[in-house]
Design a protein around this motif. Structure first.
Motif, PDB file in Angstrom:
ATOM      1  N   ASP A 175       0.834  -1.209   0.000  1.00  0.00           N
ATOM      2  CA  ASP A 175       0.000   0.000   0.000  1.00  0.00           C
ATOM      3  C   ASP A 175       0.869   1.260   0.000  1.00  0.00           C
ATOM      4  N   ARG A 176       2.201   1.059   0.016  1.00  0.00           N
ATOM      5  CA  ARG A 176       3.203   2.128  -0.087  1.00  0.00           C
ATOM      6  C   ARG A 176       3.216   3.066   1.118  1.00  0.00           C
ATOM      7  N   THR A 177       2.388   2.790   2.126  1.00  0.00           N
ATOM      8  CA  THR A 177       2.339   3.658   3.303  1.00  0.00           C
ATOM      9  C   THR A 177       3.620   3.537   4.121  1.00  0.00           C
ATOM     10  N   VAL A 178       4.224   4.672   4.435  1.00  0.00           N
ATOM     11  CA  VAL A 178       5.428   4.680   5.265  1.00  0.00           C
ATOM     12  C   VAL A 178       5.008   4.715   6.734  1.00  0.00           C
ATOM     13  N   MET A 179       5.564   3.797   7.508  1.00  0.00           N
ATOM     14  CA  MET A 179       5.305   3.745   8.944  1.00  0.00           C
ATOM     15  C   MET A 179       6.572   4.108   9.708  1.00  0.00           C
ATOM     16  N   VAL A 180       6.399   4.714  10.870  1.00  0.00           N
ATOM     17  CA  VAL A 180       7.539   5.105  11.697  1.00  0.00           C
ATOM     18  C   VAL A 180       7.315   4.633  13.122  1.00  0.00           C
ATOM     19  N   ARG A 181       8.405   4.532  13.872  1.00  0.00           N
ATOM     20  CA  ARG A 181       8.322   4.171  15.285  1.00  0.00           C
ATOM     21  C   ARG A 181       8.284   5.438  16.126  1.00  0.00           C
ATOM     22  N   VAL A 182       7.366   5.473  17.079  1.00  0.00           N
ATOM     23  CA  VAL A 182       7.253   6.613  17.990  1.00  0.00           C
ATOM     24  C   VAL A 182       7.197   6.083  19.421  1.00  0.00           C
ATOM     25  N   ARG A 183       7.564   6.945  20.355  1.00  0.00           N
ATOM     26  CA  ARG A 183       7.472   6.602  21.774  1.00  0.00           C
ATOM     27  C   ARG A 183       6.344   7.404  22.407  1.00  0.00           C
ATOM     28  N   ARG A 184       5.533   6.722  23.216  1.00  0.00           N
ATOM     29  CA  ARG A 184       4.388   7.365  23.846  1.00  0.00           C
ATOM     30  C   ARG A 184       4.333   7.024  25.326  1.00  0.00           C
ATOM     31  N   SER A 185       3.748   7.948  26.083  1.00  0.00           N
ATOM     32  CA  SER A 185       3.521   7.691  27.504  1.00  0.00           C
ATOM     33  C   SER A 185       2.192   6.957  27.671  1.00  0.00           C
ATOM     34  N   GLU A 186       1.898   6.571  28.911  1.00  0.00           N
ATOM     35  CA  GLU A 186       0.640   5.882  29.230  1.00  0.00           C
ATOM     36  C   GLU A 186      -0.117   6.712  30.269  1.00  0.00           C
ATOM     37  N   PRO A 187      -0.772   7.807  29.847  1.00  0.00           N
ATOM     38  CA  PRO A 187      -1.404   8.707  30.825  1.00  0.00           C
ATOM     39  C   PRO A 187      -2.508   8.052  31.654  1.00  0.00           C
ATOM     40  N   LEU A 188      -3.329   7.213  31.047  1.00  0.00           N
ATOM     41  CA  LEU A 188      -4.425   6.596  31.798  1.00  0.00           C
ATOM     42  C   LEU A 188      -3.900   5.601  32.831  1.00  0.00           C
ATOM     43  N   ILE A 189      -2.950   4.757  32.396  1.00  0.00           N
ATOM     44  CA  ILE A 189      -2.360   3.802  33.344  1.00  0.00           C
ATOM     45  C   ILE A 189      -1.612   4.553  34.435  1.00  0.00           C
ATOM     46  N   GLY A 190      -0.866   5.587  34.026  1.00  0.00           N
ATOM     47  CA  GLY A 190      -0.128   6.378  35.006  1.00  0.00           C
ATOM     48  C   GLY A 190      -1.042   7.029  36.021  1.00  0.00           C
ATOM     49  N   LEU A 191      -2.175   7.560  35.548  1.00  0.00           N
ATOM     50  CA  LEU A 191      -3.136   8.189  36.456  1.00  0.00           C
ATOM     51  C   LEU A 191      -3.698   7.177  37.446  1.00  0.00           C
ATOM     52  N   ALA A 192      -4.005   5.977  36.951  1.00  0.00           N
ATOM     53  CA  ALA A 192      -4.546   4.942  37.834  1.00  0.00           C
ATOM     54  C   ALA A 192      -3.535   4.551  38.907  1.00  0.00           C
ATOM     55  N   VAL A 193      -2.274   4.377  38.503  1.00  0.00           N
ATOM     56  CA  VAL A 193      -1.228   4.013  39.469  1.00  0.00           C
ATOM     57  C   VAL A 193      -1.019   5.142  40.474  1.00  0.00           C
ATOM     58  N   ALA A 194      -1.007   6.386  39.975  1.00  0.00           N
ATOM     59  CA  ALA A 194      -0.829   7.532  40.872  1.00  0.00           C
ATOM     60  C   ALA A 194      -1.956   7.607  41.895  1.00  0.00           C
ATOM     61  N   CYS A 195      -3.176   7.310  41.466  1.00  0.00           N
ATOM     62  CA  CYS A 195      -4.318   7.325  42.390  1.00  0.00           C
ATOM     63  C   CYS A 195      -4.150   6.276  43.492  1.00  0.00           C
ATOM     64  N   ILE A 196      -3.595   5.119  43.120  1.00  0.00           N
ATOM     65  CA  ILE A 196      -3.337   4.091  44.133  1.00  0.00           C
ATOM     66  C   ILE A 196      -2.325   4.608  45.152  1.00  0.00           C
ATOM     67  N   GLY A 197      -1.270   5.267  44.640  1.00  0.00           N
ATOM     68  CA  GLY A 197      -0.269   5.831  45.543  1.00  0.00           C
ATOM     69  C   GLY A 197      -0.870   6.860  46.478  1.00  0.00           C
ATOM     70  N   ILE A 198      -1.729   7.735  45.939  1.00  0.00           N
ATOM     71  CA  ILE A 198      -2.386   8.748  46.770  1.00  0.00           C
ATOM     72  C   ILE A 198      -3.269   8.084  47.818  1.00  0.00           C
ATOM     73  N   ALA A 199      -3.968   7.014  47.410  1.00  0.00           N
ATOM     74  CA  ALA A 199      -4.840   6.302  48.344  1.00  0.00           C
ATOM     75  C   ALA A 199      -4.032   5.680  49.479  1.00  0.00           C
ATOM     76  N   VAL A 200      -2.879   5.093  49.149  1.00  0.00           N
ATOM     77  CA  VAL A 200      -2.025   4.489  50.186  1.00  0.00           C
ATOM     78  C   VAL A 200      -1.548   5.557  51.162  1.00  0.00           C
ATOM     79  N   ILE A 201      -1.133   6.713  50.620  1.00  0.00           N
ATOM     80  CA  ILE A 201      -0.685   7.808  51.492  1.00  0.00           C
ATOM     81  C   ILE A 201      -1.832   8.292  52.374  1.00  0.00           C
ATOM     82  N   ALA A 202      -3.027   8.419  51.787  1.00  0.00           N
ATOM     83  CA  ALA A 202      -4.187   8.893  52.539  1.00  0.00           C
ATOM     84  C   ALA A 202      -4.547   7.930  53.661  1.00  0.00           C
ATOM     85  N   VAL A 203      -4.512   6.630  53.365  1.00  0.00           N
ATOM     86  CA  VAL A 203      -4.811   5.628  54.402  1.00  0.00           C
ATOM     87  C   VAL A 203      -3.800   5.711  55.531  1.00  0.00           C
ATOM     88  N   SER A 204      -2.526   5.871  55.161  1.00  0.00           N
ATOM     89  CA  SER A 204      -1.483   5.978  56.180  1.00  0.00           C
ATOM     90  C   SER A 204      -1.703   7.208  57.058  1.00  0.00           C
TER      91      SER A 204
END
Length: 216
Positions: A175-204
């Motif tokens: 199809d002649r389409t040129v593809m490239v490699r890019v690097r991306r973050s994971e904002p949704l996963i990061g937000l979920a993990v950060a919320c867990i960290g905040i919850a642990v701190i809050a419980v403490s």
């Protein structure tokens, strides 16, 4: 577990979440708007006197086991199904060709190619083998090989070797389409993990506050 240690764990989890959300670490291959340009193929036809081996169309094979028939052309993308009919200049049954074309890459990237044949097909880019589907398939069967090589910007040489031993089908797809490699973050996963960290701190903090209240 000591409350101070629990806070530290929460801070670490929070930091990991922030890192996942903002640091581009995940590598993906994505399509671009760029298109590779492929010229028409210049085709050299041969009638094959013996079945090609895994060595392919070597100079020795072409000199001793193939009869040069002439030259022709294919469009950049093609599909032909001659079946058991004549393929070129009245010849059929045991046919082979070497086709050459130029490839223009507008930028560095990846392009998917597929080489199709009722028997053997090999694709070379600048002399490097990138598709190897070299085998005899008995009967009316068709096979193919594909690859998505990384190619630098600029002009390159494509060379396609095909043999058809009996039933004759061949093709080339992209199809002649040129593809490239890019690097991306994971904002949704990061937000979920950060919320867990905040919850642990809050419980403490809550447990620490409760203990102080009980002592007073």
């Amino acid at each position: 577990m000591a409350l101070g240690k629990l806070v530290k764990i929460g801070i670490v989890i929070l930091a990991v979440g922030i890192a996942l959300a903002v640091i581009p670490f995940k590598e993906e291959t994505v399509q671009t708007e760029y298109k590779a340009q492929i010229s028409d193929w210049n085709v050299t036809w041969y009638y094959l006197l013996s079945e090609p081996t895994s060595d392919g169309f070597t100079e020795t094979y072409l000199a001793n086991s193939a009869l040069f028939l002439g030259n022709g052309t294919f469009p950049a993308i093609f599909w032909y199904n001659w079946g058991d009919e004549a393929v070129f200049k009245g010849f059929g049954g045991q046919m082979g060709f070497i086709a050459k074309a130029t490839l223009e890459m507008p930028v560095d990237g990846f392009v998917k190619f597929e080489a199709i044949s009722s028997d053997g097909a090999r694709l070379y880019i600048d002399g490097k083998l990138v598709i190897d589907a070299w085998e005899t398939r008995w009967g009316q069967t068709v096979g193919s090989g594909w690859a998505t090589p990384e190619i630098k910007a600029g002009r390159h040489m494509l060379e396609l070797h095909v043999y058809m031993w009996g039933w004759a089908v061949t093709g080339f797809e992209t199809d002649r389409t040129v593809m490239v490699r890019v690097r991306r973050s994971e904002p949704l996963i990061g937000l979920a993990v950060a919320c867990i960290g905040i919850a642990v701190i809050a419980v403490s903090k809550f447990k620490s506050s409760t203990k102080r209240s009980e002592k007073s």
